[in-house]
Design a protein around this motif. Structure first.
Motif, PDB file in Angstrom:
ATOM      1  N   TYR A  14      -6.651   4.005   7.405  1.00  0.00           N
ATOM      2  CA  TYR A  14      -7.199   3.562   6.122  1.00  0.00           C
ATOM      3  C   TYR A  14      -6.086   3.200   5.152  1.00  0.00           C
ATOM      4  O   TYR A  14      -5.094   3.917   5.090  1.00  0.00           O
ATOM      5  CB  TYR A  14      -8.069   4.674   5.507  1.00  0.00           C
ATOM      6  CG  TYR A  14      -8.758   4.235   4.246  1.00  0.00           C
ATOM      7  CD1 TYR A  14      -9.943   3.516   4.275  1.00  0.00           C
ATOM      8  CD2 TYR A  14      -8.187   4.504   2.995  1.00  0.00           C
ATOM      9  CE1 TYR A  14     -10.550   3.088   3.106  1.00  0.00           C
ATOM     10  CE2 TYR A  14      -8.787   4.072   1.822  1.00  0.00           C
ATOM     11  CZ  TYR A  14      -9.971   3.373   1.882  1.00  0.00           C
ATOM     12  OH  TYR A  14     -10.560   2.934   0.724  1.00  0.00           O
ATOM     13  N   GLU A  28     -11.561   0.627  -4.941  1.00  0.00           N
ATOM     14  CA  GLU A  28     -11.928   1.979  -4.497  1.00  0.00           C
ATOM     15  C   GLU A  28     -10.688   2.845  -4.229  1.00  0.00           C
ATOM     16  O   GLU A  28     -10.732   4.062  -4.338  1.00  0.00           O
ATOM     17  CB  GLU A  28     -12.740   1.902  -3.194  1.00  0.00           C
ATOM     18  CG  GLU A  28     -14.082   1.197  -3.361  1.00  0.00           C
ATOM     19  CD  GLU A  28     -14.632   0.628  -2.036  1.00  0.00           C
ATOM     20  OE1 GLU A  28     -14.036   0.890  -0.974  1.00  0.00           O
ATOM     21  OE2 GLU A  28     -15.652  -0.079  -2.097  1.00  0.00           O
ATOM     22  N   CYS A  29      -9.597   2.209  -3.825  1.00  0.00           N
ATOM     23  CA  CYS A  29      -8.382   2.937  -3.409  1.00  0.00           C
ATOM     24  C   CYS A  29      -7.211   2.550  -4.311  1.00  0.00           C
ATOM     25  O   CYS A  29      -6.709   1.428  -4.248  1.00  0.00           O
ATOM     26  CB  CYS A  29      -8.068   2.590  -1.955  1.00  0.00           C
ATOM     27  SG  CYS A  29      -6.410   3.114  -1.431  1.00  0.00           S
ATOM     28  N   PRO A  30      -6.752   3.484  -5.160  1.00  0.00           N
ATOM     29  CA  PRO A  30      -5.657   3.164  -6.075  1.00  0.00           C
ATOM     30  C   PRO A  30      -4.303   2.955  -5.392  1.00  0.00           C
ATOM     31  O   PRO A  30      -3.340   2.556  -6.026  1.00  0.00           O
ATOM     32  CB  PRO A  30      -5.619   4.366  -7.012  1.00  0.00           C
ATOM     33  CG  PRO A  30      -6.274   5.463  -6.280  1.00  0.00           C
ATOM     34  CD  PRO A  30      -7.263   4.845  -5.335  1.00  0.00           C
ATOM     35  N   GLY A  31      -4.241   3.215  -4.089  1.00  0.00           N
ATOM     36  CA  GLY A  31      -2.986   2.986  -3.353  1.00  0.00           C
ATOM     37  C   GLY A  31      -2.770   1.521  -2.991  1.00  0.00           C
ATOM     38  O   GLY A  31      -1.625   1.108  -2.730  1.00  0.00           O
ATOM     39  N   PHE A  80       0.837  -1.211   0.000  1.00  0.00           N
ATOM     40  CA  PHE A  80       0.000   0.000   0.000  1.00  0.00           C
ATOM     41  C   PHE A  80       0.864   1.250   0.000  1.00  0.00           C
ATOM     42  O   PHE A  80       1.851   1.337   0.733  1.00  0.00           O
ATOM     43  CB  PHE A  80      -0.931   0.037   1.222  1.00  0.00           C
ATOM     44  CG  PHE A  80      -1.614   1.368   1.398  1.00  0.00           C
ATOM     45  CD1 PHE A  80      -2.581   1.802   0.493  1.00  0.00           C
ATOM     46  CD2 PHE A  80      -1.267   2.215   2.445  1.00  0.00           C
ATOM     47  CE1 PHE A  80      -3.186   3.046   0.629  1.00  0.00           C
ATOM     48  CE2 PHE A  80      -1.864   3.464   2.594  1.00  0.00           C
ATOM     49  CZ  PHE A  80      -2.828   3.866   1.683  1.00  0.00           C
ATOM     50  N   CYS A 101      -0.316   5.455  -0.332  1.00  0.00           N
ATOM     51  CA  CYS A 101      -1.356   6.436  -0.661  1.00  0.00           C
ATOM     52  C   CYS A 101      -0.944   7.235  -1.905  1.00  0.00           C
ATOM     53  O   CYS A 101       0.179   7.716  -1.998  1.00  0.00           O
ATOM     54  CB  CYS A 101      -1.575   7.376   0.525  1.00  0.00           C
ATOM     55  SG  CYS A 101      -2.830   8.623   0.181  1.00  0.00           S
ATOM     56  N   GLN A 102      -1.883   7.374  -2.821  1.00  0.00           N
ATOM     57  CA  GLN A 102      -1.628   8.114  -4.065  1.00  0.00           C
ATOM     58  C   GLN A 102      -2.179   9.539  -3.990  1.00  0.00           C
ATOM     59  O   GLN A 102      -2.172  10.262  -4.986  1.00  0.00           O
ATOM     60  CB  GLN A 102      -2.262   7.369  -5.258  1.00  0.00           C
ATOM     61  CG  GLN A 102      -1.823   5.911  -5.389  1.00  0.00           C
ATOM     62  CD  GLN A 102      -0.343   5.776  -5.695  1.00  0.00           C
ATOM     63  OE1 GLN A 102       0.116   6.268  -6.710  1.00  0.00           O
ATOM     64  NE2 GLN A 102       0.406   5.126  -4.805  1.00  0.00           N
ATOM     65  N   ARG A 103      -2.679   9.880  -2.791  1.00  0.00           N
ATOM     66  CA  ARG A 103      -3.228  11.227  -2.559  1.00  0.00           C
ATOM     67  C   ARG A 103      -4.317  11.605  -3.568  1.00  0.00           C
ATOM     68  O   ARG A 103      -4.357  12.752  -4.033  1.00  0.00           O
ATOM     69  CB  ARG A 103      -2.111  12.286  -2.597  1.00  0.00           C
ATOM     70  CG  ARG A 103      -0.983  12.035  -1.629  1.00  0.00           C
ATOM     71  CD  ARG A 103      -1.378  12.532  -0.276  1.00  0.00           C
ATOM     72  NE  ARG A 103      -0.346  12.258   0.703  1.00  0.00           N
ATOM     73  CZ  ARG A 103       0.217  13.181   1.476  1.00  0.00           C
ATOM     74  NH1 ARG A 103      -0.140  14.422   1.378  1.00  0.00           N
ATOM     75  NH2 ARG A 103       1.106  12.850   2.369  1.00  0.00           N
ATOM     76  N   CYS A 104      -5.143  10.640  -3.915  1.00  0.00           N
ATOM     77  CA  CYS A 104      -6.202  10.937  -4.891  1.00  0.00           C
ATOM     78  C   CYS A 104      -7.420  11.560  -4.224  1.00  0.00           C
ATOM     79  O   CYS A 104      -8.258  12.165  -4.888  1.00  0.00           O
ATOM     80  CB  CYS A 104      -6.610   9.664  -5.625  1.00  0.00           C
ATOM     81  SG  CYS A 104      -7.487   8.501  -4.565  1.00  0.00           S
ATOM     82  N   GLY A 105      -7.541  11.366  -2.903  1.00  0.00           N
ATOM     83  CA  GLY A 105      -8.652  11.952  -2.157  1.00  0.00           C
ATOM     84  C   GLY A 105      -9.961  11.188  -2.233  1.00  0.00           C
ATOM     85  O   GLY A 105     -10.966  11.628  -1.685  1.00  0.00           O
ATOM     86  N   ARG A 106      -9.958  10.027  -2.874  1.00  0.00           N
ATOM     87  CA  ARG A 106     -11.221   9.288  -3.009  1.00  0.00           C
ATOM     88  C   ARG A 106     -11.819   8.892  -1.672  1.00  0.00           C
ATOM     89  O   ARG A 106     -13.020   8.826  -1.526  1.00  0.00           O
ATOM     90  CB  ARG A 106     -10.997   8.020  -3.839  1.00  0.00           C
ATOM     91  CG  ARG A 106     -11.267   8.268  -5.288  1.00  0.00           C
ATOM     92  CD  ARG A 106     -11.360   6.937  -5.996  1.00  0.00           C
ATOM     93  NE  ARG A 106     -10.575   6.997  -7.199  1.00  0.00           N
ATOM     94  CZ  ARG A 106     -10.313   5.973  -7.974  1.00  0.00           C
ATOM     95  NH1 ARG A 106     -10.761   4.775  -7.666  1.00  0.00           N
ATOM     96  NH2 ARG A 106      -9.609   6.128  -9.058  1.00  0.00           N
ATOM     97  N   CYS A 107     -10.933   8.580  -0.708  1.00  0.00           N
ATOM     98  CA  CYS A 107     -11.465   8.155   0.602  1.00  0.00           C
ATOM     99  C   CYS A 107     -11.965   9.344   1.422  1.00  0.00           C
ATOM    100  O   CYS A 107     -12.599   9.160   2.468  1.00  0.00           O
ATOM    101  CB  CYS A 107     -10.418   7.358   1.377  1.00  0.00           C
ATOM    102  SG  CYS A 107      -8.884   8.249   1.649  1.00  0.00           S
TER     103      CYS A 107
HETATM  104  S1  SF4 Z   1      -8.324   6.452  -1.760  1.00  0.00           S
HETATM  105 FE1  SF4 Z   1      -6.350   5.459  -1.228  1.00  0.00          FE
HETATM  106  S2  SF4 Z   1      -4.820   6.404  -2.570  1.00  0.00           S
HETATM  107 FE2  SF4 Z   1      -6.635   7.729  -2.577  1.00  0.00          FE
HETATM  108  S3  SF4 Z   1      -6.236   9.255  -0.928  1.00  0.00           S
HETATM  109 FE3  SF4 Z   1      -7.425   7.572  -0.006  1.00  0.00          FE
HETATM  110  S4  SF4 Z   1      -5.832   6.185   0.838  1.00  0.00           S
HETATM  111 FE4  SF4 Z   1      -4.815   7.537  -0.629  1.00  0.00          FE
END
Ligand code: SF4
Length: 134
Positions: A91, A110-113, A11, A13-19
């Motif tokens: 998360y 849901e999470c690209p990370g 894992f 985090c890609q900082r995409c903000g989806r979560c």
């Molecule tokens: S959805 Fe995953 S990759 Fe995107 S900000 Fe949240 S933790 Fe990071």
């Protein structure tokens, strides 16, 4: 006990903000976290609660905008990142996300990370799960 993640999980985090955006949800904020965030924002704790939180379980949750985004998510970043709640820090390693591999695969969609970056070993994952309120 055997976990499906015995070999760890990758894992980053890609900082995409989806979560932090999209479907409405709750973010549990414990009393010690409320204090830390209010201090970080340099505002009085009672004013902070009134403006940004609503009662949830035995403490509070963070308000959202009408589109479901966290009120602290702005311009593609988290305004309280250094003091964000444990639920956010943990998360995607939440107990409910690790119940079985199918659920984890759903989180990966849901999470690209998920699947990127370094491998978290089983001990690290269990440690993170233990600090998360969900
Ligand atoms: S959805 Fe995953 S990759 Fe995107 S900000 Fe949240 S933790 Fe990071």
């Amino acid at each position: 006990m055997k976990y499906f993640f015995e070999n760890g999980l990758r894992f980053e985090c890609q900082r995409c903000g989806r979560c932090c955006t999209g479907e409405p949800g709750t973010v549990y904020v414990a009393p010690d976290e409320i204090k830390a965030i209010a201090e970080f924002l340099k505002i009085d704790e009672s004013r902070f609660k009134k403006k940004y939180l609503y009662p949830y379980k035995d403490s509070y949750s963070i308000k959202e905008l009408s589109d479901g985004s966290c009120i602290f998510y702005k311009d593609n970043s988290c305004l309280i990142y250094p003091v964000r709640p444990r639920q956010c820090k943990a998360y995607p390693f939440w107990l409910k996300n690790l119940r079985n591999e199918d659920r984890w695969n759903q989180v990966a969609r849901e999470c690209p990370g998920v699947g990127k970056g370094r491998v978290y070993d089983v001990e690290e994952i269990l440690e993170i799960v233990s600090i998360s309120p969900i």
